[in-house]
Design an enzyme around this catalytic site. Structure first.
Site, mmCIF file in Angstrom:
data_model
loop_
_atom_site.group_PDB
_atom_site.id
_atom_site.type_symbol
_atom_site.label_atom_id
_atom_site.label_comp_id
_atom_site.label_asym_id
_atom_site.label_seq_id
_atom_site.Cartn_x
_atom_site.Cartn_y
_atom_site.Cartn_z
ATOM 1 C CG HIS A 352 -48.014 -17.333 21.934
ATOM 2 N ND1 HIS A 352 -48.190 -16.012 21.573
ATOM 3 C CD2 HIS A 352 -46.943 -17.752 21.212
ATOM 4 C CE1 HIS A 352 -47.295 -15.671 20.670
ATOM 5 N NE2 HIS A 352 -46.528 -16.711 20.442
ATOM 6 C CE LYS A 438 -26.405 -1.154 17.955
ATOM 7 N NZ LYS A 438 -26.971 -0.395 19.103
ATOM 8 C CB SER A 443 -28.915 -5.138 10.894
ATOM 9 O OG SER A 443 -29.886 -5.886 11.603
ATOM 10 C CE1 TYR A 467 -43.878 -17.897 11.149
ATOM 11 C CE2 TYR A 467 -42.508 -16.901 12.846
ATOM 12 C CZ TYR A 467 -43.742 -17.070 12.247
ATOM 13 O OH TYR A 467 -44.846 -16.418 12.752
ATOM 14 C CB THR A 480 -46.425 -12.338 13.798
ATOM 15 O OG1 THR A 480 -47.254 -13.488 13.596
ATOM 16 C CG2 THR A 480 -46.230 -12.076 15.273
ATOM 17 C CD GLN A 569 -33.145 -9.213 18.652
ATOM 18 O OE1 GLN A 569 -32.611 -8.398 19.390
ATOM 19 N NE2 GLN A 569 -33.215 -9.029 17.343
#
Length: 640
Positions: A352, A438, A443, A467, A480, A569
């Site tokens: 990462h 939807k 959202s 977070y 980010t 996500q």
């Protein structure tokens, strides 16, 4: 989703006299038309297609001080008592009015304006969050993907070979900078981190790690790990032709056969150590034998590591756990790794430090989608003579003295102790997905974040300090920003859901307010207008001998960035799971994916009743749906 309009079209041989990537691929021209250039951006024709917009990407802004303090106060309010908030509000307002805050802001703006600094945050953040971080990368930093099962390739050698073969076109277009830049709503994203996808390695050093990129033409090989032993396999024939899938399959079979049934000394376990310990262990490893330096260099310079595990995970928790941590021995955690199991299942473990998840997701989607849709040229089918003229895989051996053996034994012990303290649950919730969300014009990401808040309220009777990762790659060297998902609006809605006296109509109104609030903060974060990175930058401008502003010493400051729920996500039809570890000892790692017909969460923690949170997530998701459906039905009935 990936498109395959510009895939490799033809092949030509290369001279075997020069070590290089073996196959030349012809791609359709990607020279930009004027209509392809977004307004406000310019094309650098010398930078290659991948980086053509790079120089004209905007710089990460420095938010206005008053805006950040206002947002800070708004986001801490639901997490504090009235008395705590009153104190914190006074402290924050005092900071906003102070000459010190004005001076720190001025210094930060000057840094952002420095033409030699492309991103005022990047170097600081990369060091604080990644390179200077000394705890083990597994479980604390690395993230994993579980690949969707491929029923056509249940043999591990065939599965590994196909993954590598499908990876090679992506390597070619990345290393040659032909790949198309990613875009969001037509705006190009920073592609600078793509150089770390292949032939790159993180190195343990004190006080902060480093990374190195190797020449792919001079290091055209991959490294397999089987039974803790490392094997180098060249990606080209002696004549300079790229290996076919069948030839790669033969080489993987050879690796499995050569590794046998006995495990070797788990040198790879050292990469799971505390970074300072690994720094010392690596020095001892190199000092013990010149052979070790050579073996390490071949491992570190490889295109990617392929771990051939001798296990056969089936359950989602089992394969997720195996992709996340494995056994800590049949790995090399300082590089990206493909993982293939003996039942043909597979996954990926991301290193990462030099890049976030979107480039590696694109890589994995490219590999899996091209195989699923037969869009990759696998080469000649296998025959009795396939691979007969290929050199055998080369075992990369290590000579270990007593000091090295002690480091390795302790690394295994430390890994086992750390992993044994952890728990993982996977909730593959099939009650609904984004199709239903939807229909309610909500959202999907905001909906799922609110479900998490409701689940946390059910479990702890309060909001969770949350977070959510938001990429800022529309800026040069952007990584980010934080979406602070716990809001006054989400708290009011969750409390209403748990109050049996509340009406569904009022709950739905509060739900939509909370959704709108989440979307607003997400937009701020994507624009570099969040709270956390700005406050981090201001604190970095405090010079030696100067006092730290009181806002940073306020208990509420640390309380409200103590991320109990670390959420992010990534959604793909080609993945069957993904995840990472918690970021605080009393918190949860909570990765999620949203498909048309399901929501999937992977929950990790230090044995903090993870199964209970899984239960409450499912319960909260169902209750949210039923509440919205009851309101919709009542509204429809009222119209009749």
């Amino acid at each position: 989703m990936l498109k395959f309009s510009s895939r490799l079209a033809s092949r030509s041989s290369r001279s075997p006299l020069v070590s290089q990537m073996a196959t030349k691929r012809n791609f359709k021209s990607s020279a930009p038309r004027k209509s392809d250039i977004p307004e406000g951006y310019a094309v650098d024709p010398t930078a290659g297609n991948m980086l053509r917009f790079q120089a004209s990407l905007p710089r990460l802004p420095v938010p206005a001080l008053s805006s950040t303090v206002h947002k800070y106060l708004e986001t801490i309010r639901p997490l504090l008592t009235d008395a705590e908030y009153t104190k914190s509000q006074a402290t924050a307002q005092e900071f906003l009015k102070s000459s010190q805050a004005a001076e720190l802001q001025k210094r930060l703006e000057a840094r952002a304006a420095d033409p030699s600094i492309k991103n005022w945050l990047a170097d600081w953040w990369n060091d604080a969050a990644y390179m200077g971080y000394r705890d083990p990368v597994v479980v604390y930093v690395s993230y994993f993907y579980v690949h969707l099962d491929d029923p056509r390739r249940r043999d591990p050698a065939k599965r590994a070979a196909s993954l590598i073969k499908a990876m090679l076109p992506f390597r070619e277009i990345t290393e040659s900078k032909q790949i198309e830049p990613e875009k969001v709503r037509g705006m190009p994203l920073c592609m600078d981190s793509y150089k770390w996808l292949f032939h790159a390695c993180r190195y343990p050093t004190k006080p902060s790690d480093t990374a190195k990129k190797f020449d792919p033409k001079a290091h055209n090989h991959v490294v397999f790990v089987r039974k803790n032993k490392f094997y180098e396999v060249l990606l080209a024939t002696p004549e300079g032709h790229e290996l076919s899938e069948a030839e790669l399959e033969v080489q993987v079979e050879r690796v499995i056969r050569m590794a046998g049934k006995e495990t070797g000394a788990p040198v790879g376990a050292l990469t799971a150590e505390n970074r300072d310990i690994w720094t010392d262990a690596r020095s001892a490893l190199i000092a013990s034998s010149p052979l070790n330096q050579q073996s390490l260099e071949r491992i570190e310079s490889s295109a990617i590591i392929i771990c051939l595990d001798d296990t056969t995970p089936v359950l989602r928790e089992d394969i997720s756990w195996s992709c996340w941590v494995g056994d800590g021995r049949n790995r090399f955690y300082d590089k990206h790794q493909l993982i293939v199991f003996d039942n043909g299942r597979s996954g990926f473990l991301g290193e990462h430090s030099c890049m976030d998840g979107t480039p590696t997701l694109r890589l994995n989607e490219f590999i899996l989608a091209s195989l699923a849709h037969n869009k990759v040229d696998l080469g000649a089918p296998r025959s009795n003579s396939t691979g007969a003229n290929l050199p055998q895989p080369v075992e990369l051996k290590f000579e270990l003295d007593a000091t090295c053996e002690k480091y390795i034994n302790e690394a295994c012990q430390h890994f086992d102790e750390l992993v044994d303290q952890h728990d993982m649950q996977v909730l593959h919730y099939e009650g609904y997905g984004k199709d239903l969300m939807k229909k309610f014009k909500a959202s999907p990401d905001a909906w799922v974040q609110l479900v998490k808040q409701l689940a946390f309220h059910k479990m702890f009777n309060r909001p969770g300090v949350t977070y959510e990762s938001c990429q800022t790659r529309k800026y040069q060297q952007g990584r980010t920003e934080v979406i602070r998902s716990a809001s006054l609006e989400s708290k009011e809605w969750a409390e209403a859901m748990l109050n049996s006296e509340e009406s569904d109509e009022h709950r739905a109104v509060l739900f939509r307010r909370a959704v709108a609030r989440h979307l607003q903060y997400a937009a701020w974060a994507a624009d570099g207008q969040g709270v956390d990175r700005h406050l981090f930058g201001l604190k970095k401008m405090v010079r030696d001998g100067e006092s730290v502003p009181a806002i940073y010493l306020d208990p509420a400051f640390s309380k409200t960035n103590h991320w109990e729920l670390s959420t992010s996500q990534l959604s793909s039809k080609y993945l069957d799971g993904w995840g990472y570890g918690e970021v605080v000892t009393d918190g949860y790692g909570l990765s999620y994916s949203i498909d048309d017909h399901y929501i999937r969460w992977t929950i990790t923690s230090l044995l903090r009743n993870t199964a209970e949170l899984k239960h409450y997530l499912a319960e909260a998701a169902t209750e949210t749906r039923f509440m919205m459906e009851r309101v919709a039905a009542a509204e429809q009935k009222g119209k009749l």
